[in-house]
Motif scaffolding. Sequence first.
Motif, PDB file in Angstrom:
ATOM      1  N   GLY A  73     -48.542 -81.961  41.961  1.00 20.37           N
ATOM      2  CA  GLY A  73     -48.062 -81.992  40.575  1.00 20.37           C
ATOM      3  C   GLY A  73     -47.041 -80.936  40.212  1.00 20.37           C
ATOM      4  O   GLY A  73     -46.851 -80.642  39.040  1.00 20.37           O
ATOM      5  N   TRP A  74     -46.349 -80.376  41.209  1.00 21.73           N
ATOM      6  CA  TRP A  74     -45.444 -79.265  40.900  1.00 21.73           C
ATOM      7  C   TRP A  74     -44.313 -79.671  39.959  1.00 21.73           C
ATOM      8  O   TRP A  74     -43.871 -78.880  39.132  1.00 21.73           O
ATOM      9  N   ALA A  75     -43.848 -80.942  40.050  1.00 22.33           N
ATOM     10  CA  ALA A  75     -42.688 -81.344  39.236  1.00 22.33           C
ATOM     11  C   ALA A  75     -43.032 -81.446  37.748  1.00 22.33           C
ATOM     12  O   ALA A  75     -42.151 -81.596  36.917  1.00 22.33           O
ATOM     13  N   ASP A  76     -44.328 -81.393  37.435  1.00 23.97           N
ATOM     14  CA  ASP A  76     -44.686 -81.405  36.016  1.00 23.97           C
ATOM     15  C   ASP A  76     -45.440 -80.137  35.608  1.00 23.97           C
ATOM     16  O   ASP A  76     -46.100 -80.108  34.582  1.00 23.97           O
ATOM     17  N   TYR A 106     -39.571 -88.428  45.151  1.00 25.17           N
ATOM     18  CA  TYR A 106     -38.550 -87.468  44.829  1.00 25.17           C
ATOM     19  C   TYR A 106     -39.095 -86.031  44.783  1.00 25.17           C
ATOM     20  O   TYR A 106     -38.348 -85.060  44.892  1.00 25.17           O
ATOM     21  N   SER A 107     -40.452 -85.929  44.702  1.00 29.26           N
ATOM     22  CA  SER A 107     -41.054 -84.608  44.478  1.00 29.26           C
ATOM     23  C   SER A 107     -41.190 -83.757  45.749  1.00 29.26           C
ATOM     24  O   SER A 107     -42.274 -83.587  46.285  1.00 29.26           O
ATOM     25  N   ILE A 108     -40.063 -83.272  46.209  1.00 29.14           N
ATOM     26  CA  ILE A 108     -40.011 -82.355  47.346  1.00 29.14           C
ATOM     27  C   ILE A 108     -39.271 -81.119  46.852  1.00 29.14           C
ATOM     28  O   ILE A 108     -38.272 -81.248  46.152  1.00 29.14           O
ATOM     29  N   ALA A 109     -39.765 -79.945  47.211  1.00 27.82           N
ATOM     30  CA  ALA A 109     -39.020 -78.739  46.850  1.00 27.82           C
ATOM     31  C   ALA A 109     -39.002 -77.807  48.054  1.00 27.82           C
ATOM     32  O   ALA A 109     -39.867 -77.892  48.933  1.00 27.82           O
ATOM     33  N   ASP A 117     -46.089 -83.147  47.424  1.00 32.18           N
ATOM     34  CA  ASP A 117     -47.098 -83.413  46.400  1.00 32.18           C
ATOM     35  C   ASP A 117     -48.470 -83.767  46.971  1.00 32.18           C
ATOM     36  O   ASP A 117     -49.486 -83.510  46.358  1.00 32.18           O
ATOM     37  N   ARG A 118     -48.493 -84.407  48.159  1.00 29.54           N
ATOM     38  CA  ARG A 118     -49.758 -84.930  48.690  1.00 29.54           C
ATOM     39  C   ARG A 118     -49.858 -84.723  50.195  1.00 29.54           C
ATOM     40  O   ARG A 118     -48.832 -84.669  50.876  1.00 29.54           O
ATOM     41  N   PRO A 119     -51.091 -84.683  50.721  1.00 30.45           N
ATOM     42  CA  PRO A 119     -51.258 -84.520  52.167  1.00 30.45           C
ATOM     43  C   PRO A 119     -50.534 -85.613  52.961  1.00 30.45           C
ATOM     44  O   PRO A 119     -49.973 -85.348  54.022  1.00 30.45           O
ATOM     45  N   GLY A 120     -50.514 -86.845  52.438  1.00 27.20           N
ATOM     46  CA  GLY A 120     -49.825 -87.946  53.135  1.00 27.20           C
ATOM     47  C   GLY A 120     -48.334 -87.657  53.290  1.00 27.20           C
ATOM     48  O   GLY A 120     -47.718 -88.007  54.298  1.00 27.20           O
ATOM     49  N   HIS A 121     -47.763 -86.985  52.285  1.00 32.42           N
ATOM     50  CA  HIS A 121     -46.336 -86.653  52.355  1.00 32.42           C
ATOM     51  C   HIS A 121     -46.083 -85.568  53.398  1.00 32.42           C
ATOM     52  O   HIS A 121     -45.049 -85.541  54.055  1.00 32.42           O
ATOM     53  N   LYS A 122     -47.058 -84.686  53.519  1.00 31.22           N
ATOM     54  CA  LYS A 122     -46.924 -83.621  54.521  1.00 31.22           C
ATOM     55  C   LYS A 122     -46.841 -84.248  55.917  1.00 31.22           C
ATOM     56  O   LYS A 122     -46.007 -83.861  56.742  1.00 31.22           O
TER      57      LYS A 122
END
Length: 295
Positions: A281-284, A210-213, A235-240
């Motif tokens: 960790g942006w969502a926290d 869910y942590s996409i902005a 949040d992470r390179p894998g998500h990129k």
Amino acid sequence: MKGHFRTGTVAIVGRPNVGKSTLLNQLVGAHVAATSRKAQTTRHRLLGIRTDEDAQYLFVDTPGYQTQHSNALNRAMNRTVGQVAAEVDVAVMVVDARGWDERDDPVLALIPPSAPVILALNKIDKVADKARVAPVLAAAANKRGFAALVPISASRGTQLKALLGEIRKHLPEGEPSYGPDDITDRPERFLAAELVRERIFRLLGDELPYSIAVDVEGFEQEGNLRRIAATIYVDRPGHKAIVIGEKGATLKRIGTEARHAMEELFGSRVFLELWVKVKSGWADSDAALRQLGYK
Ligand SMILES: Nc1nc2c(ncn2[C@@H]2O[C@H](COP(=O)(O)OP(=O)(O)OP(=O)(O)O)[C@@H](O)[C@H]2O)c(=O)[nH]1
Ligand SMILES: [Mg+2]
């Protein structure tokens, strides 16, 4: 007619994914709020404005109220729901027509006893046997003295006139505070960021957390062209890698679809540039939440 013009604020509340933003868009007649089948799509309060001959409705879309996850973003979102519910003329609580859920209880508890609450039983199109709605209505009626109970389908637009009629009864008389063509209080650059995030939720909702902005860094208008530059934070390179896709195909599709949605909403041509950055960790992180406009 003029003396009887009514206007007021209408909170749309409910647990995640029940169809609040879909309902707001249908009532406003434009895609101002992001919607997706991923829970917790909405993160901000957003005003959607509808002006009829006899009333101006100021609908407030809110994040789905949830109790399962707790990080700084979720806490900020839940606070927003409580604040909105406390200061409106009437609340529309959206639940799933297939049955009252125990996660609906804490939402109802947020609405002050003095506010009239209209219960909208949404996704009625998913209930094949309409006889099954009666027991749901009866169970819901026990929860609070609702001002009205209206079965609706937000996505198909079913029974929305009936819902509007019930809402209008609770609006005070008054002059409109927005122009007849205004549809939201949010600036276009906010709507643009939301349309990009919506595309990502819709295309990659199952693969990505869910942590996409999305942050719109550039927004310029040249005649009938809007030049928009936005960064997608993951949040992470894998998500990129997931957002970019093979040879950039996924990012290209996100860009094309978001651009079409913007062109329709803004009624202009759009040139859209997208970047992807990792921000762990942006969502926290309170600082990141402030930078991205969540606080
Ligand atoms: N079948 C059906 N689906 C609907 C209806 N209304 C909304 N949906 C779908 O339900 C999903 C969630 O819709 P949203 O409008 O994003 O829900 P929400 O309550 O705003 O969700 P959050 O912002 O996450 O709290 C989407 O896939 C919608 O297309 C409806 O009346 N019928
Ligand atoms: Mg929503």
